[in-house]
Design a protein around this motif. Structure first.
Motif, PDB file in Angstrom:
ATOM      1  N   VAL A   1      13.399 -37.958 -36.939  1.00 42.37           N
ATOM      2  CA  VAL A   1      14.172 -39.268 -37.063  1.00 42.37           C
ATOM      3  C   VAL A   1      13.404 -40.135 -36.101  1.00 42.37           C
ATOM      4  CG1 VAL A   1      16.104 -40.569 -37.383  1.00 42.37           C
ATOM      5  CG2 VAL A   1      16.154 -38.274 -38.202  1.00 42.37           C
ATOM      6  N   LEU A   2      12.737 -41.232 -36.562  1.00 41.35           N
ATOM      7  CA  LEU A   2      12.011 -42.162 -35.798  1.00 41.35           C
ATOM      8  C   LEU A   2      12.506 -43.485 -35.768  1.00 41.35           C
ATOM      9  CD1 LEU A   2       9.753 -40.000 -36.852  1.00 41.35           C
ATOM     10  CD2 LEU A   2       8.592 -40.806 -34.817  1.00 41.35           C
ATOM     11  N   ASN A   3      12.548 -44.374 -34.810  1.00 39.46           N
ATOM     12  CA  ASN A   3      12.605 -45.709 -34.662  1.00 39.46           C
ATOM     13  C   ASN A   3      11.504 -46.378 -34.019  1.00 39.46           C
ATOM     14  OD1 ASN A   3      14.071 -48.273 -33.560  1.00 39.46           O
ATOM     15  ND2 ASN A   3      15.444 -47.740 -35.132  1.00 39.46           N
ATOM     16  N   LEU A   4      10.971 -47.588 -34.647  1.00 40.07           N
ATOM     17  CA  LEU A   4       9.794 -48.425 -34.073  1.00 40.07           C
ATOM     18  C   LEU A   4      10.740 -49.396 -32.967  1.00 40.07           C
ATOM     19  CD1 LEU A   4       7.159 -49.009 -33.781  1.00 40.07           C
ATOM     20  CD2 LEU A   4       7.447 -50.784 -35.569  1.00 40.07           C
ATOM     21  N   ILE A   5      10.561 -48.791 -31.947  1.00 40.86           N
ATOM     22  CA  ILE A   5      11.189 -49.579 -30.555  1.00 40.86           C
ATOM     23  C   ILE A   5      10.534 -50.894 -29.985  1.00 40.86           C
ATOM     24  CG2 ILE A   5      12.961 -47.754 -30.276  1.00 40.86           C
ATOM     25  CD1 ILE A   5      11.088 -47.015 -27.613  1.00 40.86           C
ATOM     26  N   GLU A   6       8.955 -50.817 -30.185  1.00 37.96           N
ATOM     27  CA  GLU A   6       8.162 -51.724 -29.499  1.00 37.96           C
ATOM     28  C   GLU A   6       7.107 -51.993 -30.554  1.00 37.96           C
ATOM     29  OE1 GLU A   6       7.244 -54.638 -26.818  1.00 37.96           O
ATOM     30  OE2 GLU A   6       8.913 -53.256 -26.374  1.00 37.96           O
TER      31      GLU A   6
ATOM     32  N   HIS B   1       1.547 -36.562 -35.240  1.00 36.29           N
ATOM     33  CA  HIS B   1       2.984 -35.705 -34.846  1.00 36.29           C
ATOM     34  C   HIS B   1       2.970 -34.537 -36.015  1.00 36.29           C
ATOM     35  CE1 HIS B   1       4.850 -39.095 -32.505  1.00 36.29           C
ATOM     36  NE2 HIS B   1       3.813 -39.665 -33.299  1.00 36.29           N
ATOM     37  N   ASN B   2       3.849 -33.525 -35.459  1.00 37.83           N
ATOM     38  CA  ASN B   2       4.022 -32.512 -36.315  1.00 37.83           C
ATOM     39  C   ASN B   2       5.759 -32.257 -36.403  1.00 37.83           C
ATOM     40  OD1 ASN B   2       4.075 -29.947 -37.605  1.00 37.83           O
ATOM     41  ND2 ASN B   2       2.044 -29.747 -37.225  1.00 37.83           N
ATOM     42  N   THR B   3       6.134 -32.042 -37.701  1.00 32.22           N
ATOM     43  CA  THR B   3       7.557 -31.722 -37.588  1.00 32.22           C
ATOM     44  C   THR B   3       7.958 -30.502 -37.220  1.00 32.22           C
ATOM     45  OG1 THR B   3       7.519 -31.184 -39.917  1.00 32.22           O
ATOM     46  CG2 THR B   3       7.847 -33.456 -39.704  1.00 32.22           C
ATOM     47  N   GLU B   4       6.874 -29.487 -37.130  1.00 30.97           N
ATOM     48  CA  GLU B   4       6.823 -27.997 -36.838  1.00 30.97           C
ATOM     49  C   GLU B   4       8.311 -27.675 -37.504  1.00 30.97           C
ATOM     50  OE1 GLU B   4       6.479 -27.602 -32.604  1.00 30.97           O
ATOM     51  OE2 GLU B   4       4.893 -28.865 -32.445  1.00 30.97           O
TER      52      GLU B   4
ATOM     53  N   TYR C   1      14.785 -34.910 -32.750  1.00 25.87           N
ATOM     54  CA  TYR C   1      14.898 -33.775 -33.513  1.00 25.87           C
ATOM     55  C   TYR C   1      15.580 -32.735 -32.883  1.00 25.87           C
ATOM     56  CZ  TYR C   1      11.170 -32.560 -29.988  1.00 25.87           C
ATOM     57  OH  TYR C   1      10.541 -32.390 -28.780  1.00 25.87           O
ATOM     58  N   VAL C   2      16.042 -31.657 -33.503  1.00 28.68           N
ATOM     59  CA  VAL C   2      16.866 -30.797 -33.087  1.00 28.68           C
ATOM     60  C   VAL C   2      15.941 -29.732 -32.338  1.00 28.68           C
ATOM     61  CG1 VAL C   2      18.206 -28.459 -33.739  1.00 28.68           C
ATOM     62  CG2 VAL C   2      18.398 -30.694 -35.031  1.00 28.68           C
ATOM     63  N   ARG C   3      16.537 -29.488 -31.234  1.00 27.47           N
ATOM     64  CA  ARG C   3      15.716 -28.588 -30.110  1.00 27.47           C
ATOM     65  C   ARG C   3      15.734 -27.064 -30.612  1.00 27.47           C
ATOM     66  NH1 ARG C   3      18.207 -30.483 -24.360  1.00 27.47           N
ATOM     67  NH2 ARG C   3      16.796 -32.440 -24.003  1.00 27.47           N
ATOM     68  N   VAL C   4      14.720 -26.673 -30.266  1.00 31.70           N
ATOM     69  CA  VAL C   4      14.554 -24.996 -30.859  1.00 31.70           C
ATOM     70  C   VAL C   4      15.157 -24.337 -29.787  1.00 31.70           C
ATOM     71  CG1 VAL C   4      12.894 -23.166 -31.584  1.00 31.70           C
ATOM     72  CG2 VAL C   4      12.578 -25.377 -31.917  1.00 31.70           C
TER      73      VAL C   4
ATOM     74  N   THR D   1      13.331 -38.556 -22.782  1.00 28.12           N
ATOM     75  CA  THR D   1      14.170 -39.935 -22.638  1.00 28.12           C
ATOM     76  C   THR D   1      15.401 -39.344 -21.460  1.00 28.12           C
ATOM     77  OG1 THR D   1      15.676 -39.519 -24.390  1.00 28.12           O
ATOM     78  CG2 THR D   1      13.833 -40.893 -24.779  1.00 28.12           C
ATOM     79  N   GLY D   2      15.456 -38.257 -21.394  1.00 28.28           N
ATOM     80  CA  GLY D   2      16.570 -37.652 -20.223  1.00 28.28           C
ATOM     81  C   GLY D   2      17.895 -37.393 -20.673  1.00 28.28           C
ATOM     82  N   LEU D   3      17.969 -36.962 -22.052  1.00 28.74           N
ATOM     83  CA  LEU D   3      19.295 -36.405 -22.600  1.00 28.74           C
ATOM     84  C   LEU D   3      19.460 -35.066 -21.656  1.00 28.74           C
ATOM     85  CD1 LEU D   3      19.375 -36.918 -26.463  1.00 28.74           C
ATOM     86  CD2 LEU D   3      20.692 -38.036 -24.627  1.00 28.74           C
ATOM     87  N   HIS D   4      20.756 -34.808 -21.625  1.00 29.63           N
ATOM     88  CA  HIS D   4      20.973 -33.635 -20.709  1.00 29.63           C
ATOM     89  C   HIS D   4      20.605 -32.423 -21.429  1.00 29.63           C
ATOM     90  CE1 HIS D   4      23.373 -30.092 -19.141  1.00 29.63           C
ATOM     91  NE2 HIS D   4      23.450 -31.029 -17.963  1.00 29.63           N
ATOM     92  N   GLU D   5      19.792 -31.178 -20.739  1.00 31.60           N
ATOM     93  CA  GLU D   5      19.380 -30.008 -21.137  1.00 31.60           C
ATOM     94  C   GLU D   5      20.390 -29.361 -22.121  1.00 31.60           C
ATOM     95  OE1 GLU D   5      20.115 -27.050 -17.571  1.00 31.60           O
ATOM     96  OE2 GLU D   5      18.297 -28.164 -17.709  1.00 31.60           O
ATOM     97  N   ARG D   6      21.697 -29.329 -22.154  1.00 31.51           N
ATOM     98  CA  ARG D   6      22.497 -28.977 -23.015  1.00 31.51           C
ATOM     99  C   ARG D   6      22.753 -29.457 -24.493  1.00 31.51           C
ATOM    100  NH1 ARG D   6      27.173 -27.142 -18.596  1.00 31.51           N
ATOM    101  NH2 ARG D   6      25.778 -25.492 -17.602  1.00 31.51           N
ATOM    102  N   GLU D   7      22.283 -30.794 -24.574  1.00 32.60           N
ATOM    103  CA  GLU D   7      22.447 -31.471 -25.793  1.00 32.60           C
ATOM    104  C   GLU D   7      21.485 -30.769 -26.892  1.00 32.60           C
ATOM    105  OE1 GLU D   7      23.897 -34.024 -26.594  1.00 32.60           O
ATOM    106  OE2 GLU D   7      24.858 -34.302 -24.775  1.00 32.60           O
ATOM    107  N   PHE D   8      21.812 -30.781 -28.024  1.00 31.48           N
ATOM    108  CA  PHE D   8      21.121 -29.880 -29.088  1.00 31.48           C
ATOM    109  C   PHE D   8      20.021 -30.947 -29.612  1.00 31.48           C
ATOM    110  CE2 PHE D   8      24.190 -32.214 -31.294  1.00 31.48           C
ATOM    111  CZ  PHE D   8      23.897 -32.266 -32.767  1.00 31.48           C
TER     112      PHE D   8
END
Length: 104
Positions: free
Chosen positions: A44-49, A36-39, A101-104, A15-22
């Motif tokens: 956290v998900l939302n049904l948007i369509e 999907h896999n939580t890894e 989800y939180v980036r690794v 979605t284009g969040l800045h690369e420094r966002e966690f």
């Protein structure tokens, strides 16, 4: 938005969040069951369509549950693999979720 991947009946976009966002956010568009896999991270998900989707665990980690448009749901980190597919009035149609989800 940046395309991440696609396959039979699905496509994924960043979605284009800045690369420094966690937090990483991804849009998933799909017409049939997608895995999907939580890894090891909370999802956290939302049904948007779409009107309805069903979330299921292939291993029985939780009971299947139906989510409706604009509802948010959480998949615990320890679940691992899970599926989401159009359900009810949304069967056979393209629907979408937004996953964070939180980036690794």
């Amino acid at each position: 938005m940046k395309p991440i991947g696609e396959g039979d009946g699905w496509r994924e976009e960043s979605t284009g969040l800045h690369e420094r966002e966690f937090i990483e956010t991804r849009r998933h568009w799909f017409t049939k069951s997608v895995t999907h896999n939580t890894e090891g991270h909370v999802n956290v998900l939302n049904l948007i369509e779409g009107r309805e989707a069903i979330v299921e665990s292939p291993t029985g980690a939780f009971e299947p549950y139906v989510v409706h448009y604009a509802e948010t749901f959480v998949v615990p980190a320890n679940v691992g693999e899970y599926t989401i597919k159009p359900f009810g009035e949304s069967e056979g149609k393209e629907i979408a979720t937004l996953k964070a989800y939180v980036r690794v």
